[in-house]
Scaffold this motif. Structure first.
Motif, short mmCIF file in Angstrom:
data_model
loop_
_atom_site.label_atom_id
_atom_site.label_comp_id
_atom_site.label_asym_id
_atom_site.label_seq_id
_atom_site.Cartn_x
_atom_site.Cartn_y
_atom_site.Cartn_z
N ALA A 55 1.15 -0.83 0.21
CA ALA A 55 -0.19 0.02 -0.22
C ALA A 55 0.29 1.31 0.03
O ALA A 55 0.95 2.22 -0.68
N ILE A 56 2.22 1.43 0.81
CA ILE A 56 2.47 2.53 0.78
C ILE A 56 3.34 2.38 -0.28
O ILE A 56 3.58 3.94 -0.69
N GLU A 57 3.95 1.07 -1.23
CA GLU A 57 4.51 1.43 -2.37
C GLU A 57 4.17 2.03 -3.70
O GLU A 57 4.50 2.70 -4.63
N ASN A 58 2.68 1.48 -3.12
CA ASN A 58 1.36 2.03 -4.29
C ASN A 58 1.63 3.60 -4.04
O ASN A 58 0.90 4.81 -5.33
N VAL A 59 1.38 4.59 -3.18
CA VAL A 59 1.47 5.54 -2.81
C VAL A 59 2.56 6.30 -3.46
O VAL A 59 2.87 7.30 -3.57
N LYS A 60 4.07 5.60 -2.70
CA LYS A 60 4.74 6.22 -2.86
C LYS A 60 4.90 6.62 -4.73
O LYS A 60 5.54 7.47 -5.46
N ALA A 61 4.37 5.36 -5.63
CA ALA A 61 4.64 6.04 -6.99
C ALA A 61 3.34 6.84 -7.25
O ALA A 61 3.86 7.43 -8.25
N ILE A 62 2.61 7.28 -6.99
CA ILE A 62 1.55 7.97 -6.89
C ILE A 62 2.36 9.35 -6.97
O ILE A 62 2.29 10.76 -7.04
N LEU A 63 3.08 8.80 -5.20
CA LEU A 63 3.56 10.71 -5.07
C LEU A 63 4.74 11.46 -6.50
O LEU A 63 5.17 12.24 -7.21
N GLU A 64 5.28 9.59 -6.96
CA GLU A 64 6.45 10.14 -7.92
C GLU A 64 5.54 11.08 -9.19
O GLU A 64 6.42 11.39 -9.84
N GLU A 65 5.35 10.01 -9.48
CA GLU A 65 4.21 10.33 -10.97
C GLU A 65 3.75 11.71 -10.67
O GLU A 65 3.92 12.65 -12.15
N ALA A 66 3.64 12.19 -9.34
CA ALA A 66 3.02 13.60 -9.57
C ALA A 66 4.41 14.58 -8.86
O ALA A 66 3.93 15.70 -9.12
N GLY A 67 5.40 14.13 -8.91
CA GLY A 67 6.48 15.38 -8.57
C GLY A 67 6.99 15.15 -7.27
O GLY A 67 7.74 16.16 -6.91
N TYR A 68 5.67 14.25 -6.29
CA TYR A 68 6.46 14.30 -4.62
C TYR A 68 7.12 13.02 -4.62
O TYR A 68 7.41 12.15 -5.04
N GLU A 69 6.87 13.22 -2.99
CA GLU A 69 8.22 11.88 -2.67
C GLU A 69 7.34 12.09 -1.00
O GLU A 69 7.46 12.86 -0.54
N LEU A 70 8.29 10.67 -0.46
CA LEU A 70 7.06 10.64 0.68
C LEU A 70 7.93 11.68 2.03
O LEU A 70 7.02 11.82 2.15
N GLU A 71 9.10 12.05 1.73
CA GLU A 71 9.73 13.71 2.80
C GLU A 71 8.02 14.77 2.20
O GLU A 71 7.97 14.99 3.36
N ASP A 72 7.22 14.76 1.12
CA ASP A 72 6.91 16.13 1.18
C ASP A 72 5.37 15.66 1.96
O ASP A 72 4.44 16.50 1.80
N VAL A 73 4.74 14.06 2.21
CA VAL A 73 4.10 14.05 2.99
C VAL A 73 3.00 15.00 4.55
O VAL A 73 4.27 14.76 5.80
N VAL A 74 2.35 15.17 5.07
CA VAL A 74 2.54 15.88 5.29
C VAL A 74 1.09 15.57 6.38
O VAL A 74 1.07 15.75 7.66
N LYS A 75 0.04 14.38 5.58
CA LYS A 75 -1.01 13.97 6.79
C LYS A 75 -1.37 12.94 5.94
O LYS A 75 -1.16 12.20 4.83
N VAL A 76 -1.52 11.35 7.24
CA VAL A 76 -1.26 10.10 6.76
C VAL A 76 -2.51 9.43 7.18
O VAL A 76 -3.11 10.06 8.61
N ASN A 77 -3.62 9.10 6.74
CA ASN A 77 -5.16 8.31 7.71
C ASN A 77 -5.34 7.55 7.42
O ASN A 77 -4.73 6.83 6.21
N ALA A 78 -4.96 6.14 7.46
CA ALA A 78 -5.18 4.80 7.98
C ALA A 78 -6.53 4.57 8.44
O ALA A 78 -6.67 4.24 9.98
N TRP A 79 -6.55 2.96 7.72
CA TRP A 79 -7.35 2.20 8.25
C TRP A 79 -7.23 0.95 8.20
O TRP A 79 -6.49 0.12 7.20
N LEU A 80 -7.27 0.10 9.04
CA LEU A 80 -7.11 -1.20 9.55
C LEU A 80 -7.60 -2.03 9.68
O LEU A 80 -9.07 -1.27 10.61
N ASP A 81 -8.62 -2.97 9.55
CA ASP A 81 -9.18 -4.35 9.13
C ASP A 81 -8.86 -5.06 10.28
O ASP A 81 -9.95 -5.70 10.86
N ASP A 82 -8.29 -4.68 11.56
CA ASP A 82 -8.02 -5.47 12.62
C ASP A 82 -6.66 -5.02 14.04
O ASP A 82 -6.15 -4.81 13.09
#
Length: 128
Positions: A55-82
């Motif tokens: 899931a994080i690698e998928n996020v990272k790929a989208i960020l990179e496509e848009a010219g961003y990096e993980l270091e540019d992330v300011v907020k994360v929302n996460a949902w766990l099933d368990d």
């Protein structure tokens, strides 16, 4: 400033087209749609560690496509099933965000697809 939309999200589980953008950019903000451990339209096999990494690698790929990096992330929302997966999720999360931790909310909720985790992020780069 115009809103930039990064192509449709593609195919979800079962090969259905997803009717939303992978990300939208407004000013310096990039809003990445929720990502699960999807590969070729199917949720990857494995537990919370494998699925969180994907899931994080998928996020990272989208960020990179848009010219961003993980270091540019300011907020994360996460949902766990368990809720029992929380500490294992944290371990993987730390691998990716150590040294530049964003704000984060994590909740337990049944997910729409048969996945253990879903993650969306907001990233920011000064548009100047």
């Amino acid at each position: 400033m115009p809103i930039e939309r990064f192509r449709l999200a593609g195919q979800g589980a079962g090969g259905q087209e997803l009717p939303f953008a992978k990300a939208t950019k407004a000013g310096g903000f990039l809003f990445v749609s929720g990502q699960v451990a999807l590969e070729n339209g199917e949720v990857v096999e494995g537990g919370i560690v494998t699925q969180t990494r994907k899931a994080i690698e998928n996020v990272k790929a989208i960020l990179e496509e848009a010219g961003y990096e993980l270091e540019d992330v300011v907020k994360v929302n996460a949902w766990l099933d368990d809720p029992r997966d929380f500490w294992s999720f944290n371990g993987v999360f730390k691998e990716y965000f150590q040294g530049h931790p964003p704000a984060r909310s994590t909740v337990v909720s049944p997910l729409v697809v048969d996945a253990k985790v879903e993650i969306d992020v907001t990233a920011y780069k000064d548009p100047q």
